[in-house]
Scaffold this motif. Structure first.
Motif, mmCIF file in Angstrom:
data_model
loop_
_atom_site.group_PDB
_atom_site.id
_atom_site.type_symbol
_atom_site.label_atom_id
_atom_site.label_comp_id
_atom_site.label_asym_id
_atom_site.label_seq_id
_atom_site.Cartn_x
_atom_site.Cartn_y
_atom_site.Cartn_z
ATOM 1 N N SER A 9 -5.862 41.884 14.684
ATOM 2 C CA SER A 9 -5.476 40.879 13.692
ATOM 3 C C SER A 9 -6.555 40.751 12.628
ATOM 4 N N PHE B 180 -13.781 37.587 6.293
ATOM 5 C CA PHE B 180 -12.518 37.457 7.008
ATOM 6 C C PHE B 180 -12.728 37.828 8.471
ATOM 7 N N ARG C 134 -5.944 35.644 7.454
ATOM 8 C CA ARG C 134 -5.293 35.586 6.141
ATOM 9 C C ARG C 134 -6.164 34.873 5.102
#
Length: 411
Positions: free
Chosen positions: A303, A319, A306
């Motif tokens: 993952s 991120f 976002r």
């Protein structure tokens, strides 16, 4: 002898010539090192980022809910002792001991209040019994008066009309008195019942509060809910929980510790915002470990966050990226550092040149081809790069020779 000296002289001259030729050859080699011959071959580009190992699934050890109960009014507790971080524990083993002195002092205050409240409840019950008994006696006497007035009313038929009228009024008054005393009794009964009920509720609240304090005292010693390696959580300032530190009692806050299941492993890492567009979910990753020099495990990106976030170790937004390892290893421990090499490009037959062979001008890339007539400036279309080389998609062919520095006439 003269002939022999002549031969020695000739040999010496030949050796000098050979040495000079060798030196010239070495100089030529040095110069050739400034030229790169374009060949096709395997090419790989990776994005390297540090990470931290953890189990895919982890059992949290939360702050016991009872310690955060608002009735107890305990906002934080001191840590008296705790297990070693990273230690393997079994179900029921000691994890952390919190200072229960606040809990004990709070319970003593409530116990003192409870003694007064129980005395008030006892007095309220006695007052209720005495008062209602007296009212019941009054009603009983009023009923006897009514019977007496009834007899007098029945005998008044032999008296004058005025006396009969008086007897009727006296009887009616006695009836009204009984009705009033009965209403007063009900009102007083409800009043006393509410008073006793309030006292009972207050006693019950204090008893419940004491029971909560007793539960809190037991909860101040936290044990492992199951087997695992204990990893302690962090305070608001990012420091690990430690002896003599404090811990918030908010049950909705982060867990005191976790017990990661290392049968499935992930590496948690952060990628700078300038690099985040280079990676995608399911990209292959090679993971190595500083603590396990000979161990390399493949994995994939599971993952990508976002939204970027600020991080104390970076000077720009980053991120969060989770990498799922294809397998585990007995040497892997929670919170162990990992080196994640995310493969952003991999080709088996690609054209590439050293980074220093490509120059920029006005946003365009070009190289200098080595030709028989001299260096030739040639535009190229490049692709991804690694630490040494960059892919060339257009502009060069296999066997071309490119300069690794600007030619003299350009300099």
């Amino acid at each position: 002898m003269a002939v022999k000296r002549k031969h020695i002289l000739i040999t010496a001259v030949v050796l000098c010539i050979i040495a000079i030729a060798a030196f010239a050859g070495s100089m030529s080699t040095t110069k050739s090192e400034k030229v790169f011959v374009v060949e096709k071959g395997p090419f790989e580009a990776t994005l390297n980022c540090k990470g931290e190992i953890n189990g895919l699934v982890a059992t949290p050890i939360p702050m016991p809910k009872i310690l955060g109960d608002r009735d107890l009014r305990i906002w934080q507790l001191k840590i008296l002792n705790l297990a070693q971080d990273g230690k393997y524990v079994k179900k029921g083993d000691f994890i952390i001991q919190l200072d229960a002195s606040q809990i004990i002092s709070g319970m003593r205050e409530v116990q003192q209040s409870l003694e007064t409240e129980e005395a008030d409840l006892k007095n309220a019950r006695i007052d209720s019994t005495v008062t209602l008994t007296g009212l019941r006696e009054d009603i009983k006497n009023a009923k006897l008066d009514l019977e007496y007035n009834k007899i007098d009313l029945e005998q008044s038929i032999y008296e004058s009309a005025a006396y009969q009228r008086k007897a009727q009024m006296t009887y009616k008054k006695a009836e009204n008195t009984i009705a009033k005393k009965q209403r007063d009794y009900l009102l007083e009964q409800n009043k006393l019942k509410m008073k006793v009920s309030r006292s009972e509720e207050q006693v019950k609240r204090s008893q419940d509060k004491i029971a909560k304090f007793q539960q809190a005292m037991q909860a101040a010693r936290v044990t492992a809910p199951e087997d695992g390696i204990v990893i302690f959580g962090e305070n608001w300032d990012g420091t690990k929980y430690s002896k003599d530190g404090t811990i918030s009692t908010w049950s909705s806050g982060p867990p005191i510790a976790t017990l990661p299941d290392m049968s499935e492993v992930i590496s948690e890492t952060y990628v700078k915002e300038i690099d985040i567009s280079k990676i995608n979910v399911d990209d292959d990753v090679r993971v190595t470990f500083d603590a396990l020099e000979e161990v390399t495990i493949n994995g994939k990106i599971k993952s990508i966050a976002r939204v970027g976030e600020d991080h104390k170790d970076f000077d720009m937004k980053v991120f969060k990226v989770l990498i799922h390892l294809d397998e585990t290893n007995d040497g892997l421990k929670p919170a162990m550092s990992s080196n994640n090499n995310i493969i952003i490009a991999q080709e088996t037959d690609a054209l590439f040149v050293p980074l220093k062979a490509v120059f920029k001008e006005g946003g365009n890339s070009f190289v200098y081809l080595k030709t028989g007539t001299g260096p030739q400036k040639t535009s190229v279309t490049t692709g991804v790069e690694n630490e040494e080389f960059i892919l060339v998609k257009k502009g060069l062919e296999e066997g071309d020779k490119v300069l690794l520095q600007l030619p003299a006439e350009v300099i």
